[in-house]
Design a protein around this motif. Structure first.
Motif, mmCIF file in Angstrom:
data_model
loop_
_atom_site.group_PDB
_atom_site.id
_atom_site.type_symbol
_atom_site.label_atom_id
_atom_site.label_comp_id
_atom_site.label_asym_id
_atom_site.label_seq_id
_atom_site.Cartn_x
_atom_site.Cartn_y
_atom_site.Cartn_z
ATOM 1 N N ILE A 108 0.839 -1.203 0.000
ATOM 2 C CA ILE A 108 0.000 0.000 0.000
ATOM 3 C C ILE A 108 0.872 1.251 0.000
ATOM 4 O O ILE A 108 0.634 2.182 -0.772
ATOM 5 C CB ILE A 108 -0.970 -0.017 1.207
ATOM 6 C CG1 ILE A 108 -2.017 -1.120 1.006
ATOM 7 C CG2 ILE A 108 -1.629 1.335 1.399
ATOM 8 C CD1 ILE A 108 -2.864 -1.414 2.226
ATOM 9 N N LYS A 135 1.320 -0.183 -4.713
ATOM 10 C CA LYS A 135 1.092 -1.405 -5.479
ATOM 11 C C LYS A 135 -0.297 -1.964 -5.183
ATOM 12 O O LYS A 135 -0.835 -1.773 -4.090
ATOM 13 C CB LYS A 135 2.142 -2.463 -5.151
ATOM 14 C CG LYS A 135 3.532 -2.071 -5.578
ATOM 15 C CD LYS A 135 4.525 -3.158 -5.269
ATOM 16 C CE LYS A 135 5.924 -2.762 -5.724
ATOM 17 N NZ LYS A 135 6.905 -3.794 -5.391
ATOM 18 N N GLU A 136 -0.852 -2.645 -6.152
ATOM 19 C CA GLU A 136 -2.158 -3.262 -5.990
ATOM 20 C C GLU A 136 -2.016 -4.579 -5.218
ATOM 21 O O GLU A 136 -1.127 -5.375 -5.497
ATOM 22 C CB GLU A 136 -2.759 -3.526 -7.361
ATOM 23 C CG GLU A 136 -4.185 -3.999 -7.312
ATOM 24 C CD GLU A 136 -4.780 -4.122 -8.696
ATOM 25 O OE1 GLU A 136 -5.589 -5.030 -8.901
ATOM 26 O OE2 GLU A 136 -4.435 -3.314 -9.568
ATOM 27 N N ILE A 137 -2.891 -4.795 -4.276
ATOM 28 C CA ILE A 137 -2.891 -6.044 -3.526
ATOM 29 C C ILE A 137 -3.630 -7.083 -4.371
ATOM 30 O O ILE A 137 -4.778 -6.866 -4.756
ATOM 31 C CB ILE A 137 -3.547 -5.883 -2.145
ATOM 32 C CG1 ILE A 137 -2.717 -4.904 -1.314
ATOM 33 C CG2 ILE A 137 -3.692 -7.227 -1.445
ATOM 34 C CD1 ILE A 137 -3.299 -4.570 0.032
ATOM 35 N N PRO A 138 -2.975 -8.194 -4.681
ATOM 36 C CA PRO A 138 -3.603 -9.193 -5.550
ATOM 37 C C PRO A 138 -4.777 -9.894 -4.867
ATOM 38 O O PRO A 138 -4.790 -10.072 -3.645
ATOM 39 C CB PRO A 138 -2.479 -10.196 -5.833
ATOM 40 C CG PRO A 138 -1.532 -10.023 -4.684
ATOM 41 C CD PRO A 138 -1.655 -8.598 -4.239
#
Length: 47
Positions: free
Chosen positions: A13, A17-20
């Protein structure tokens, strides 16, 4: 293990970045998978 996951999410975060999303992995024998209906639709998920 929960602390490791929490720390990894916090770092992602902070880095923007995007949390998968969670995924599912199923192991199916090749001879069984060949007989599945609509196997063309699931082919993109096969590794």
């Amino acid at each position: 293990m929960e602390n490791v996951r929490q720390t990894a999410f916090e770092m992602m975060i902070r880095q923007g970045k995007e949390i998968p999303l969670p995924g599912v992995c199923l192991e199916i024998a090749i001879d069984v998978s060949e007989g599945l209906p609509n196997k063309e639709k699931i082919a993109k998920f096969v590794v």
